[in-house]
Motif scaffolding. Sequence first.
Motif, PDB file in Angstrom:
ATOM      1  N   SER A 135       0.829  -1.209   0.000  1.00 24.86           N
ATOM      2  CA  SER A 135       0.000   0.000   0.000  1.00 24.86           C
ATOM      3  C   SER A 135       0.862   1.257   0.000  1.00 24.86           C
ATOM      4  CB  SER A 135      -0.928   0.009   1.222  1.00 24.86           C
ATOM      5  OG  SER A 135      -1.843  -1.068   1.171  1.00 24.86           O
TER       6      SER A 135
ATOM      7  N   LEU B  67       0.855   4.116  -2.863  1.00 24.05           N
ATOM      8  CA  LEU B  67       0.581   5.511  -2.531  1.00 24.05           C
ATOM      9  C   LEU B  67       1.684   6.421  -3.060  1.00 24.05           C
ATOM     10  CD1 LEU B  67      -1.254   7.516  -1.026  1.00 24.05           C
ATOM     11  CD2 LEU B  67       0.112   7.098   1.036  1.00 24.05           C
TER      12      LEU B  67
ATOM     13  N   LYS C 282      -3.891  14.137  -2.876  1.00 17.09           N
ATOM     14  CA  LYS C 282      -3.312  13.339  -1.796  1.00 17.09           C
ATOM     15  C   LYS C 282      -4.403  12.749  -0.908  1.00 17.09           C
ATOM     16  CE  LYS C 282       0.199  13.532   1.841  1.00 17.09           C
ATOM     17  NZ  LYS C 282       1.226  14.369   2.515  1.00 17.09           N
TER      18      LYS C 282
ATOM     19  N   THR D 221      -6.176   9.902  -2.912  1.00 16.43           N
ATOM     20  CA  THR D 221      -5.384   8.678  -3.022  1.00 16.43           C
ATOM     21  C   THR D 221      -5.248   7.986  -1.665  1.00 16.43           C
ATOM     22  OG1 THR D 221      -3.353  10.002  -2.774  1.00 16.43           O
ATOM     23  CG2 THR D 221      -4.085   9.497  -5.003  1.00 16.43           C
ATOM     24  N   LEU D 222      -5.049   8.771  -0.616  1.00 14.67           N
ATOM     25  CA  LEU D 222      -4.907   8.182   0.715  1.00 14.67           C
ATOM     26  C   LEU D 222      -6.188   7.477   1.139  1.00 14.67           C
ATOM     27  CD1 LEU D 222      -2.884   7.893   3.015  1.00 14.67           C
ATOM     28  CD2 LEU D 222      -3.802   9.992   4.014  1.00 14.67           C
TER      29      LEU D 222
ATOM     30  N   VAL E  58      -6.488   4.214  -0.950  1.00 13.55           N
ATOM     31  CA  VAL E  58      -5.539   3.184  -0.513  1.00 13.55           C
ATOM     32  C   VAL E  58      -5.960   2.592   0.828  1.00 13.55           C
ATOM     33  CG1 VAL E  58      -3.161   2.775   0.234  1.00 13.55           C
ATOM     34  CG2 VAL E  58      -3.601   4.118  -1.819  1.00 13.55           C
TER      35      VAL E  58
END
Length: 268
Positions: free
Chosen positions: A74, A78, A150, A153-154, A157
């Motif tokens: 992960s 990321l 960000k 995506t965080l 994930v």
Amino acid sequence: SNVGGIYPLLASKLYWTFSVPTMLYGCQVTDYSESEVEIIEIAHREIGRRIQGLPKTASNPVTVHPLGWLTIRSKIDLARLMFIYGLLTLPMNNIYKLLLIRRILDIVYKNGCFVSPIYNLYSCVIKYGLKEDFLGMLDTGIYISKDVWKKMTLLAVWDFQRKSIAFQCFFYKSLSLYSNTVDNKGPNIWWCLSKKVPHQTVLCRNMVKLCTGTHSLNSSKYRKRDAAFVNKICMMCESNSEETVRHFLIECNTCLLYTSDAADDMQC
């Protein structure tokens, strides 16, 4: 202590500040094989076990999730998602951006498949359901801010990892209790409490062991094949009850004397 006398979240902070960046340097463009990632993942899980003071028999999901960690896979994904965004937002005359656009167009419209860093980067975009957002920026030239990307995506994930851990919990009978906490974000509440009350870290560690099924209560020792040698009954009281987590925390009169004193001490 297995972590040199410091509470687990501080050890975790040191690990992620100094060790992980060194261990994964250049991971955005490095073409790891699955076996190579698993080697790093094994080391990552073992460090999680040691920081939490869990036994070697602790199942894989509880080595990273209680600390609020990402898995190595992960973390690599990321980093790649942030890297491809950085390439896309470079000036239009930048050679790396031009190469990125050309490769992406070949992949999307010509069904090209290249063994290259760019293909690996774009595979992460698809994996986490960010294809439409990414291609929208590529087509229009209008880029969302770095902070927004960000966060997107965080979130993607973490959600993917949460589902993976929840699925793994089904294969471990010992994680029937812990599976109820998989949706919680961040470190386990007991590790957060040990940060506020460091002198009770040992107690917090024991509570985490109870949550993660790595405790040494009689119920966990019992197996059908050696039923004649192991007694599931609690030896601390005279109730003749099975020594389960519930009995240990709530029902056992002897244990309650210790847990109530500890609870009073940990109020903050």
